[in-house]
Every structure is written in structure tokens, then in C-alpha cells.
Design a protein around this motif. Sequence first.
Motif, PDB file in Angstrom:
ATOM      1  N   ARG A  91      -1.013 -12.052   0.244  1.00 42.27           N
ATOM      2  CA  ARG A  91      -1.503 -11.612   1.547  1.00 42.27           C
ATOM      3  C   ARG A  91      -0.687 -12.260   2.673  1.00 42.27           C
ATOM      4  N   ALA A  92      -0.404 -13.554   2.525  1.00 39.09           N
ATOM      5  CA  ALA A  92       0.403 -14.264   3.524  1.00 39.09           C
ATOM      6  C   ALA A  92       1.825 -13.702   3.554  1.00 39.09           C
ATOM      7  N   ALA A  93       2.366 -13.385   2.379  1.00 38.17           N
ATOM      8  CA  ALA A  93       3.727 -12.832   2.311  1.00 38.17           C
ATOM      9  C   ALA A  93       3.777 -11.477   3.006  1.00 38.17           C
ATOM     10  N   ILE A  94       2.741 -10.655   2.798  1.00 37.84           N
ATOM     11  CA  ILE A  94       2.683  -9.330   3.436  1.00 37.84           C
ATOM     12  C   ILE A  94       2.643  -9.500   4.961  1.00 37.84           C
ATOM     13  N   ARG A  95       1.804 -10.442   5.420  1.00 37.96           N
ATOM     14  CA  ARG A  95       1.681 -10.659   6.859  1.00 37.96           C
ATOM     15  C   ARG A  95       3.027 -11.129   7.437  1.00 37.96           C
ATOM     16  N   THR A  96       3.705 -12.033   6.745  1.00 40.59           N
ATOM     17  CA  THR A  96       4.997 -12.548   7.223  1.00 40.59           C
ATOM     18  C   THR A  96       6.024 -11.424   7.348  1.00 40.59           C
ATOM     19  N   VAL A  97       6.110 -10.571   6.316  1.00 38.42           N
ATOM     20  CA  VAL A  97       7.101  -9.492   6.331  1.00 38.42           C
ATOM     21  C   VAL A  97       6.771  -8.479   7.424  1.00 38.42           C
ATOM     22  N   LEU A  98       5.496  -8.083   7.532  1.00 43.51           N
ATOM     23  CA  LEU A  98       5.108  -7.106   8.561  1.00 43.51           C
ATOM     24  C   LEU A  98       5.345  -7.682   9.959  1.00 43.51           C
ATOM     25  N   ALA A  99       5.049  -8.980  10.133  1.00 43.09           N
ATOM     26  CA  ALA A  99       5.249  -9.613  11.444  1.00 43.09           C
ATOM     27  C   ALA A  99       6.730  -9.664  11.787  1.00 43.09           C
ATOM     28  N   ARG A 146      15.379   5.361  11.116  1.00 39.95           N
ATOM     29  CA  ARG A 146      16.770   5.594  11.564  1.00 39.95           C
ATOM     30  C   ARG A 146      17.505   4.272  11.790  1.00 39.95           C
ATOM     31  N   HIS A 147      16.798   3.154  11.639  1.00 41.47           N
ATOM     32  CA  HIS A 147      17.399   1.839  11.882  1.00 41.47           C
ATOM     33  C   HIS A 147      18.349   1.484  10.735  1.00 41.47           C
ATOM     34  N   PRO A 148      19.486   0.803  11.030  1.00 46.75           N
ATOM     35  CA  PRO A 148      20.417   0.423   9.949  1.00 46.75           C
ATOM     36  C   PRO A 148      19.771  -0.452   8.867  1.00 46.75           C
ATOM     37  N   ALA A 149      18.705  -1.168   9.219  1.00 48.53           N
ATOM     38  CA  ALA A 149      18.065  -2.047   8.231  1.00 48.53           C
ATOM     39  C   ALA A 149      16.907  -1.356   7.505  1.00 48.53           C
ATOM     40  N   ALA A 150      16.802  -0.032   7.652  1.00 48.69           N
ATOM     41  CA  ALA A 150      15.674   0.701   7.032  1.00 48.69           C
ATOM     42  C   ALA A 150      15.620   0.466   5.519  1.00 48.69           C
ATOM     43  N   GLY A 151      16.791   0.364   4.883  1.00 47.64           N
ATOM     44  CA  GLY A 151      16.829   0.138   3.438  1.00 47.64           C
ATOM     45  C   GLY A 151      16.206  -1.198   3.057  1.00 47.64           C
ATOM     46  N   ASP A 152      16.482  -2.228   3.884  1.00 48.35           N
ATOM     47  CA  ASP A 152      15.900  -3.557   3.627  1.00 48.35           C
ATOM     48  C   ASP A 152      14.382  -3.510   3.762  1.00 48.35           C
ATOM     49  N   LEU A 153      13.922  -2.797   4.801  1.00 41.67           N
ATOM     50  CA  LEU A 153      12.476  -2.656   5.009  1.00 41.67           C
ATOM     51  C   LEU A 153      11.840  -2.016   3.777  1.00 41.67           C
ATOM     52  N   MET A 154      12.459  -0.940   3.300  1.00 36.03           N
ATOM     53  CA  MET A 154      11.954  -0.248   2.106  1.00 36.03           C
ATOM     54  C   MET A 154      11.880  -1.202   0.917  1.00 36.03           C
ATOM     55  N   ASP A 155      12.987  -1.948   0.697  1.00 39.19           N
ATOM     56  CA  ASP A 155      13.041  -2.863  -0.449  1.00 39.19           C
ATOM     57  C   ASP A 155      11.950  -3.923  -0.357  1.00 39.19           C
ATOM     58  N   GLU A 156      11.779  -4.482   0.840  1.00 37.94           N
ATOM     59  CA  GLU A 156      10.788  -5.558   0.994  1.00 37.94           C
ATOM     60  C   GLU A 156       9.369  -5.045   0.791  1.00 37.94           C
ATOM     61  N   ILE A 157       9.081  -3.856   1.349  1.00 34.97           N
ATOM     62  CA  ILE A 157       7.737  -3.289   1.196  1.00 34.97           C
ATOM     63  C   ILE A 157       7.475  -2.944  -0.273  1.00 34.97           C
ATOM     64  N   ARG A 158       8.488  -2.373  -0.931  1.00 32.18           N
ATOM     65  CA  ARG A 158       8.328  -1.998  -2.342  1.00 32.18           C
ATOM     66  C   ARG A 158       8.049  -3.245  -3.192  1.00 32.18           C
ATOM     67  N   GLU A 159       8.798  -4.321  -2.931  1.00 32.72           N
ATOM     68  CA  GLU A 159       8.620  -5.551  -3.687  1.00 32.72           C
ATOM     69  C   GLU A 159       7.227  -6.150  -3.443  1.00 32.72           C
ATOM     70  N   LEU A 160       6.785  -6.125  -2.187  1.00 29.99           N
ATOM     71  CA  LEU A 160       5.441  -6.633  -1.874  1.00 29.99           C
ATOM     72  C   LEU A 160       4.378  -5.805  -2.582  1.00 29.99           C
ATOM     73  N   ALA A 161       4.551  -4.483  -2.574  1.00 33.18           N
ATOM     74  CA  ALA A 161       3.577  -3.602  -3.225  1.00 33.18           C
ATOM     75  C   ALA A 161       3.523  -3.895  -4.716  1.00 33.18           C
ATOM     76  N   ARG A 162       4.708  -4.117  -5.313  1.00 32.56           N
ATOM     77  CA  ARG A 162       4.764  -4.419  -6.744  1.00 32.56           C
ATOM     78  C   ARG A 162       4.026  -5.729  -7.050  1.00 32.56           C
ATOM     79  N   ARG A 163       4.302  -6.763  -6.226  1.00 31.80           N
ATOM     80  CA  ARG A 163       3.654  -8.062  -6.452  1.00 31.80           C
ATOM     81  C   ARG A 163       2.144  -7.982  -6.227  1.00 31.80           C
ATOM     82  N   ALA A 164       1.745  -7.248  -5.160  1.00 35.35           N
ATOM     83  CA  ALA A 164       0.312  -7.126  -4.862  1.00 35.35           C
ATOM     84  C   ALA A 164      -0.412  -6.397  -5.989  1.00 35.35           C
ATOM     85  N   HIS A 165       0.232  -5.346  -6.518  1.00 34.38           N
ATOM     86  CA  HIS A 165      -0.370  -4.598  -7.615  1.00 34.38           C
ATOM     87  C   HIS A 165      -0.543  -5.504  -8.833  1.00 34.38           C
ATOM     88  N   HIS A 166       0.468  -6.355  -9.081  1.00 32.89           N
ATOM     89  CA  HIS A 166       0.411  -7.256 -10.222  1.00 32.89           C
ATOM     90  C   HIS A 166      -0.718  -8.279 -10.065  1.00 32.89           C
TER      91      HIS A 166
END
Length: 141
Positions: free
Chosen positions: A9-17, A52-72
Motif C-alpha cells: 500500500r505504501a509502495a502504491i502511494r509512493t509511485v502514484l504520488a 503521450r508523455h515520453p515516460a508513459a512506458g515507465d508508468l505502465m511498467d511500474e503500475i503493472r509491477e505494483l498490480a502484480r505484487r498487490a495481487h500476490h
Amino acid sequence: MSPAAAEIRAAIRTVLASWSGLVSQERGVARPARDIPALSRFLCRHIDWLTRHPAAGDLMDEIRELARRAHHVAYPDNSRRVPIGYCPVPECEGELVARMRSRDDAQPSEIVCSISPHHSWPATSWTRLARQVRRSQGESA
Ligand SMILES: [Zn+2]
């Protein structure tokens, strides 16, 4: 809340912030409150700009990883794994593993392929799978 749940939960908040900070800085808008619902709403409002941001791929990767960890964390895998042999699906080089779960587990026991998530068989069709495996071994021998 378990320590693992609090941690993710803290990791999700940090990434979203952090992503909200980028949006507010680059678009010159006020930062949202630092709680997960407010941060999520804020990012959703700016999602078209973010994609459309150049870092959109990083955002996707970070969210996907968080979702995977949260699901686990939410659905820990307490299954016992038993190696079965090679996947019988033509052209697939995967190996089959039976995930044996206890009766009170929310998820059923199943046999899964190490390569494709589409190659999986619930416990109810294991006899049919066994015939398929024998046939495929007969063919390749
Ligand atoms: Zn397979």
C-alpha cells in the motif's frame, strides 16, 4: 492489515504520488492530497496527457509491477507444485506443473504450462489431459 499489505500500500502511494508530482510540475496544476484515492483520481484526469508523455512506458511498467505484487499479497499462492512433464500442446516447449491447492483455497487445483498461461487444465479435466499427454508422447517418440 498485514505487514506485506501495508508495505505494498505504501509502495502504491509512493509511485502514484511521484507520477502526480510529475503531472503537477509539468502541467502547472496543484498536487492532489497524498492518499491513494485522490492520487488515482488525479492521474485518471490526466491520463490522456500521460499516455503521450515520453515516460508513459515507465508508468505502465511500474503500475503493472505494483498490480502484480498487490495481487500476490491479496492472493498468496500456498499451492504445492508437482512437476508433470512436457506440455502436450503442439509447438509448445513448456513443462507442466500441477498446482495442488487445499480444499479451502479460493482457487482450484490446476495443471499449468511454464510458457503459456493459456495452456492450463482444471482438476476436472485431468483424465482428458493425461490421454492427450500420452498421445503427444507417442507421436514424438
Ligand atoms: Zn504449453
